[in-house]
Design a protein around this motif. Structure first.
Motif, PDB file in Angstrom:
ATOM      1  N   HIS A 131      -2.061  -2.098   3.863  1.00 40.82           N
ATOM      2  CA  HIS A 131      -0.981  -1.197   3.455  1.00 40.82           C
ATOM      3  C   HIS A 131      -0.680  -0.197   4.569  1.00 40.82           C
ATOM      4  CE1 HIS A 131      -0.818  -2.656  -0.613  1.00 40.82           C
ATOM      5  NE2 HIS A 131      -2.116  -2.469  -0.776  1.00 40.82           N
ATOM      6  N   ARG A 164       1.170  -1.512   7.595  1.00 38.10           N
ATOM      7  CA  ARG A 164       2.568  -1.856   7.371  1.00 38.10           C
ATOM      8  C   ARG A 164       3.471  -0.752   7.914  1.00 38.10           C
ATOM      9  NH1 ARG A 164       4.067  -1.899   1.749  1.00 38.10           N
ATOM     10  NH2 ARG A 164       6.041  -1.914   2.812  1.00 38.10           N
ATOM     11  N   CYS A 177       4.872  -3.018  -1.798  1.00 37.92           N
ATOM     12  CA  CYS A 177       3.951  -2.108  -2.475  1.00 37.92           C
ATOM     13  C   CYS A 177       4.053  -2.238  -3.991  1.00 37.92           C
ATOM     14  CB  CYS A 177       4.303  -0.664  -2.111  1.00 37.92           C
ATOM     15  SG  CYS A 177       3.711  -0.146  -0.516  1.00 37.92           S
ATOM     16  N   SER A 186      -2.287   5.144   1.218  1.00 35.46           N
ATOM     17  CA  SER A 186      -3.316   4.875   2.222  1.00 35.46           C
ATOM     18  C   SER A 186      -3.423   6.037   3.207  1.00 35.46           C
ATOM     19  CB  SER A 186      -3.029   3.557   2.942  1.00 35.46           C
ATOM     20  OG  SER A 186      -1.824   3.635   3.679  1.00 35.46           O
ATOM     21  N   THR A 203      -3.992   1.621  -2.251  1.00 36.10           N
ATOM     22  CA  THR A 203      -3.279   0.690  -3.134  1.00 36.10           C
ATOM     23  C   THR A 203      -1.831   0.502  -2.714  1.00 36.10           C
ATOM     24  OG1 THR A 203      -2.894   2.614  -4.482  1.00 36.10           O
ATOM     25  CG2 THR A 203      -4.639   1.109  -5.197  1.00 36.10           C
ATOM     26  N   ASP A 204      -1.313   1.405  -1.916  1.00 36.68           N
ATOM     27  CA  ASP A 204       0.036   1.231  -1.382  1.00 36.68           C
ATOM     28  C   ASP A 204       0.134   1.992  -0.063  1.00 36.68           C
ATOM     29  OD1 ASP A 204       1.460   3.941  -1.864  1.00 36.68           O
ATOM     30  OD2 ASP A 204       0.677   3.489  -3.858  1.00 36.68           O
ATOM     31  N   LEU A 205       1.268   1.839   0.590  1.00 37.92           N
ATOM     32  CA  LEU A 205       1.409   2.346   1.957  1.00 37.92           C
ATOM     33  C   LEU A 205       1.133   3.845   2.090  1.00 37.92           C
ATOM     34  CD1 LEU A 205       2.340   2.380   4.872  1.00 37.92           C
ATOM     35  CD2 LEU A 205       4.667   1.989   4.098  1.00 37.92           C
TER      36      LEU A 205
END
Ligand code: UD1
Length: 429
Positions: free
Chosen positions: A406, A409, A126, A385, A380-382
């Protein structure tokens, strides 16, 4: 793995109602899978969540020469048997694997302990901050390793074998604590590590390593004492429930003023966060240690000020989801992020959906009570999201969320689990 898929959410006023089974913890599974490098005998793991990150770790371990049997006892869950024969092991992580997942650095400690050297290309993951590796490096150097950086990779080697040492971590890094533990279990003599991370995932790793014959005391406190042993043997271990996933669903229920039951969760790992929800006006009942109920009907929520901190402080991984909840509560809430310097990337898309959030340095101020409206937003990141999907649940109209590589993941079947509680969430290929 990038994906062009989007999630489409039809916002409704309907409260989430239903039951969600919590999967195994991603952040516990990854280091515990890496622990298989420490023994020639099989390490059998149950309740591993079937996620992009755990699949990347499966591929990475195969690339390192680990022999692996994978079963899928049920949807979203994998069981693994991992064997690392000395003859097939290779201490160099391929660049593609390391790029896919920052947590690939977690094989550094076990490879070094088992093989006397390791190379890990500098990790991906990330984009939530600089995420340096100095704390990992320092703990391994304290145990006698030499670390160099070249060709965009971190190289660790130790010709004489690792030796137990007393060392204080500069910050209680989760990954560095795990690398230090997995290096020290096979070192000669005793290691005493101060200022270590205390997360439940650290305790789970210690349980697994001790089941493999290691001698680790103090996991879960800020000092760990590790008596090195000459070899580890096989074991069978069940991964703890994912506390971040569990909190995400509790927050979703609070946000929609719904009524949700979580099964297979562990309340003891989330007591601080449950206390925060309580202070905000949402009660979480535990039926037994494993079933949690949140019924937000009639709740009279209050704003709050949260500060992220290492465990047992408020987890940075639940900050984004909590911010969405705060947008639904009239009044001024604040979140201060002390762990990662770039972890407010969900603020812009939330504001695009009608939230009133301003950021000043490491603190965000949320003026809650303004209705959200549907929009097309990118994760934009886990954890950002999942926060955007939660926002879509209560936004007026349709929200679509992209950047789903993301989400996948770290969340097993998130659209399906929400849908089972009545949410209108679909995958759009
Ligand atoms: C783990 C979790 C991640 C979570 C984070 C903090 C896994 C796979 N990931 O990540 O979900 O958000 O803990 O709870 O378990 N740092 C340094 N130097 C280092 C190492 C870390 O300065 O050598 C800093 C980082 O930049 C960050 C802080 O320490 O600011 C905490 O990072 P760390 O605990 O190491 O996080 P991870 O183990 O990467």
């Amino acid at each position: 793995m990038m994906t062009a898929e989007r999630i489409v959410i039809q916002g409704t006023d309907a409260p989430l109602r239903g039951q969600v089974a919590i999967s195994g913890s991603k952040n516990a599974a990854l280091p515990i899978m890496a622990a298989s490098l420490l023994s020639e005998d099989p390490l059998n793991l149950n309740n591993v969540p079937d996620l992009n990150d755990t699949r990347v770790m499966v591929d990475l371990l195969r690339d390192l020469g680990v022999q692996l049997v994978l079963a899928e006892p049920q949807e979203g869950e994998i069981a693994l048997s991992l064997t690392s024969p000395q003859t097939t092991l290779n201490p160099e992580v391929p660049i593609e694997a390391a790029r896919k997942m920052r947590a690939s650095v977690i094989v550094l400690g076990p490879l070094l302990a088992r093989m006397g050297r390791a190379t890990v290309p500098l990790p991906g993951g990330c984009p939530i901050g600089a995420r340096p590796l100095d704390v990992h490096e320092d703990v391994l150097v304290a145990l006698g390793a030499t670390i160099t950086y070249h060709n965009h990779a971190i190289h660790a080697y130790c010709e004489e074998g690792l030796k137990g040492a007393t060392h204080r971590l500069r910050v209680p890094s989760v990954g560095a604590t795990e690398n230090g533990m997995m290096a020290a279990v096979l070192a000669k003599g005793t290691s005493v590590f101060h200022n270590v991370a205390r997360e439940p995932e650290i305790v789970d790793l210690a349980h697994c390593l001790n089941a493999m014959g290691a001698d680790i005391q103090g996991a879960g406190t800020d000092t760990m004492i590790i008596h090195g042993v000459p070899r580890l043997h096989g074991a069978t271990h069940t991964i703890i429930p994912d506390r971040i996933e569990a909190m995400t669903y509790l927050i979703a229920a609070a946000l929609t003023r719904g009524d949700i039951t979580l099964t297979g969760a562990n309340k003891d790992h989330m007591q601080g966060e449950i206390n925060c929800l309580h202070a905000m006006g949402f009660d979480v009942q535990a039926v037994n240690g494993k079933t949690l109920l949140l019924n937000a009907a009639g709740a009279q929520p209050k704003p709050a000020h949260l500060v992220t901190a290492p465990y047992p402080g408020f987890p940075t991984d639940i900050q984004a989801q909590m911010m969405v909840l705060m947008t639904s509560i009239a009044g001024e809430s604040r979140i201060t992020e002390t762990i990662f310097e770039n972890r407010f990337q969900h603020v812009a898309p939330l504001n695009a959906m009608g939230a009133h959030i301003t950021q000043q340095g490491e603190t965000c101020t949320i003026q809650g009570g303004f209705p959200l409206r549907g929009a097309d937003v990118e994760a934009t990141d886990l954890r950002a999201s999942s926060s955007l999907v939660l926002a879509g649940l209560v936004a007026q109209g349709t929200t679509t969320v992209g950047g789903l590589h993301h989400l996948y993941r770290g969340y097993v079947h998130l659209p399906e689990k929400l849908r089972a509680c009545g949410a209108k969430v679909a995958r759009l290929p």
